[in-house]
Design a protein around this motif. Structure first.
Motif, PDB file in Angstrom:
ATOM      1  N   VAL A   5       0.845  -1.197   0.000  1.00  0.00           N
ATOM      2  CA  VAL A   5       0.000   0.000   0.000  1.00  0.00           C
ATOM      3  C   VAL A   5       0.877   1.243   0.000  1.00  0.00           C
ATOM      4  CG1 VAL A   5      -1.784  -1.243   1.290  1.00  0.00           C
ATOM      5  CG2 VAL A   5      -0.171   0.207   2.525  1.00  0.00           C
ATOM      6  N   ARG A   6       0.272   2.367  -0.398  1.00  0.00           N
ATOM      7  CA  ARG A   6       0.937   3.658  -0.350  1.00  0.00           C
ATOM      8  C   ARG A   6       0.239   4.519   0.696  1.00  0.00           C
ATOM      9  NH1 ARG A   6       0.300   5.405  -5.471  1.00  0.00           N
ATOM     10  NH2 ARG A   6       2.300   4.586  -6.207  1.00  0.00           N
ATOM     11  N   LEU A   7       1.030   5.077   1.608  1.00  0.00           N
ATOM     12  CA  LEU A   7       0.507   5.895   2.697  1.00  0.00           C
ATOM     13  C   LEU A   7       1.273   7.212   2.777  1.00  0.00           C
ATOM     14  CD1 LEU A   7       0.211   3.364   5.667  1.00  0.00           C
ATOM     15  CD2 LEU A   7      -1.682   4.657   4.700  1.00  0.00           C
ATOM     16  N   PRO A   8       0.625   8.308   3.200  1.00  0.00           N
ATOM     17  CA  PRO A   8       1.391   9.534   3.453  1.00  0.00           C
ATOM     18  C   PRO A   8       2.345   9.320   4.616  1.00  0.00           C
ATOM     19  CG  PRO A   8      -0.870   9.784   4.223  1.00  0.00           C
ATOM     20  CD  PRO A   8      -0.816   8.497   3.466  1.00  0.00           C
ATOM     21  N   GLN A  63     -10.102   1.582   7.440  1.00  0.00           N
ATOM     22  CA  GLN A  63      -9.950   2.552   8.526  1.00  0.00           C
ATOM     23  C   GLN A  63      -9.122   3.763   8.103  1.00  0.00           C
ATOM     24  OE1 GLN A  63      -9.130   0.788  12.554  1.00  0.00           O
ATOM     25  NE2 GLN A  63      -9.033  -1.132  11.418  1.00  0.00           N
ATOM     26  N   PHE A  64      -8.324   3.616   7.056  1.00  0.00           N
ATOM     27  CA  PHE A  64      -7.480   4.718   6.606  1.00  0.00           C
ATOM     28  C   PHE A  64      -8.214   5.657   5.648  1.00  0.00           C
ATOM     29  CE2 PHE A  64      -4.553   1.397   7.900  1.00  0.00           C
ATOM     30  CZ  PHE A  64      -3.587   2.099   8.598  1.00  0.00           C
ATOM     31  N   GLY A  65      -9.463   5.328   5.303  1.00  0.00           N
ATOM     32  CA  GLY A  65     -10.243   6.197   4.437  1.00  0.00           C
ATOM     33  C   GLY A  65      -9.547   6.472   3.115  1.00  0.00           C
ATOM     34  N   ASP A  66      -9.485   7.767   2.754  1.00  0.00           N
ATOM     35  CA  ASP A  66      -8.874   8.127   1.475  1.00  0.00           C
ATOM     36  C   ASP A  66      -7.386   8.442   1.611  1.00  0.00           C
ATOM     37  OD1 ASP A  66      -9.095  10.459   2.903  1.00  0.00           O
ATOM     38  OD2 ASP A  66      -9.982  11.630   1.276  1.00  0.00           O
ATOM     39  N   HIS A  67      -6.776   8.043   2.736  1.00  0.00           N
ATOM     40  CA  HIS A  67      -5.344   8.287   2.955  1.00  0.00           C
ATOM     41  C   HIS A  67      -4.500   7.064   2.604  1.00  0.00           C
ATOM     42  CE1 HIS A  67      -6.133  12.146   4.798  1.00  0.00           C
ATOM     43  NE2 HIS A  67      -6.994  11.576   5.624  1.00  0.00           N
ATOM     44  N   ARG A 111     -10.993  -6.151  -4.068  1.00  0.00           N
ATOM     45  CA  ARG A 111     -11.819  -6.378  -2.881  1.00  0.00           C
ATOM     46  C   ARG A 111     -12.089  -5.075  -2.153  1.00  0.00           C
ATOM     47  NH1 ARG A 111     -16.068  -7.800  -1.092  1.00  0.00           N
ATOM     48  NH2 ARG A 111     -16.223  -8.651   1.023  1.00  0.00           N
ATOM     49  N   ILE A 112     -11.069  -4.217  -2.002  1.00  0.00           N
ATOM     50  CA  ILE A 112     -11.269  -2.951  -1.294  1.00  0.00           C
ATOM     51  C   ILE A 112     -12.188  -2.040  -2.104  1.00  0.00           C
ATOM     52  CG2 ILE A 112      -9.426  -1.409  -2.122  1.00  0.00           C
ATOM     53  CD1 ILE A 112     -10.005  -2.184   1.572  1.00  0.00           C
ATOM     54  N   SER A 113     -12.098  -2.124  -3.452  1.00  0.00           N
ATOM     55  CA  SER A 113     -12.979  -1.332  -4.311  1.00  0.00           C
ATOM     56  C   SER A 113     -14.428  -1.766  -4.145  1.00  0.00           C
ATOM     57  CB  SER A 113     -12.541  -1.481  -5.774  1.00  0.00           C
ATOM     58  OG  SER A 113     -13.409  -0.767  -6.620  1.00  0.00           O
ATOM     59  N   GLN A 114     -14.652  -3.078  -4.067  1.00  0.00           N
ATOM     60  CA  GLN A 114     -16.008  -3.578  -3.880  1.00  0.00           C
ATOM     61  C   GLN A 114     -16.558  -3.180  -2.519  1.00  0.00           C
ATOM     62  OE1 GLN A 114     -18.093  -5.327  -6.118  1.00  0.00           O
ATOM     63  NE2 GLN A 114     -19.510  -4.663  -4.505  1.00  0.00           N
ATOM     64  N   LEU A 115     -15.733  -3.262  -1.481  1.00  0.00           N
ATOM     65  CA  LEU A 115     -16.173  -2.854  -0.149  1.00  0.00           C
ATOM     66  C   LEU A 115     -16.519  -1.377  -0.125  1.00  0.00           C
ATOM     67  CD1 LEU A 115     -13.512  -4.795   1.964  1.00  0.00           C
ATOM     68  CD2 LEU A 115     -15.981  -5.226   1.981  1.00  0.00           C
TER      69      LEU A 115
END
Length: 209
Positions: free
Chosen positions: A130-133, A176-180, A192-196
């Motif tokens: 994943v990519r996170l700030p 839980q990270f929302g749009d971050h 899967r995350i897109s479907q959720l």
């Protein structure tokens, strides 16, 4: 004294493994004092609180030694014959007993650690990148804990993080990270995350009934 058992070298009781499990915590007992006590190869009575419990319980263990893993210290011991990792920040006290430690024949700290490490890492069969700030790493540590396997250096304010899960369905935790956050690989995790997320949008696009 003549005839007394020789003390083991500290190198046989302390192992530092610098490869990544992401953790940032303090030991609850003095590591050097515990290492010195382990040289006598005696059983320990410990007060230990498991992560899911509020209070410590007493148990008698047969210690092999201690390991440092990415800032977190562990006591490696057999608990009623079963190999266990005891995080030192949850070990509130220990007492040496008169009985010698009942260790497995031909087993050492290194062999026990290798087996426990393989078992622990085997619980994360799916690696999700994943990519996170960069400023979200502290939150990631709190939410993901030891599921974080690797963290890249920041580039343009963003970090790449590898998270290990037992299965793809577990990626729902990343909501839980929302749009971050952005899942990069594998594609099954992105799907899967897109479907959720679509399910959430659909559920909240009309007033609650």
């Amino acid at each position: 004294a003549p005839g007394s058992p020789s003390l083991l070298q500290l190198a046989d009781l302390v192992l530092v493994d610098s490869t990544a499990w992401f953790a940032d915590s303090e030991a609850g007992v003095d590591v050097s004092d515990l290492a010195s006590a382990l040289r006598h190869r005696r059983r320990l009575r410990i007060q230990y609180r498991r992560s899911a419990e509020n209070q410590a319980s007493t148990r008698v263990v047969d210690p092999y030694g201690i390991v440092a893993k990415s800032g977190r210290w562990y006591l490696i011991a057999d608990d009623q014959g079963n190999g266990r990792l005891f995080a030192l920040e949850r070990l509130s006290s220990y007492e040496q007993l008169d009985a010698p430690a009942a260790l497995r024949p031909s087993e050492t700290l290194r062999t026990r650690w290798a087996a426990l490490k393989e078992r622990t890492e085997g619980q994360g069969r799916v690696s999700v990148t994943v990519r996170l700030p960069e400023n979200g790493l502290d939150l990631a540590r709190r939410i993901l804990g030891n599921r974080i396997h690797d963290v890249s250096d920041a580039e343009n304010g963003w970090c790449t993080v590898v998270v290990r899960y037992p299965d793809i369905e577990s990626v729902r935790q990343l909501l839980q990270f929302g749009d971050h956050i952005e899942i990069l690989t594998p594609e099954t995790a992105r799907e899967r995350i897109s479907q959720l997320a679509r399910d959430l949008v659909e559920r909240h696009s009309t007033p609650a009934s």
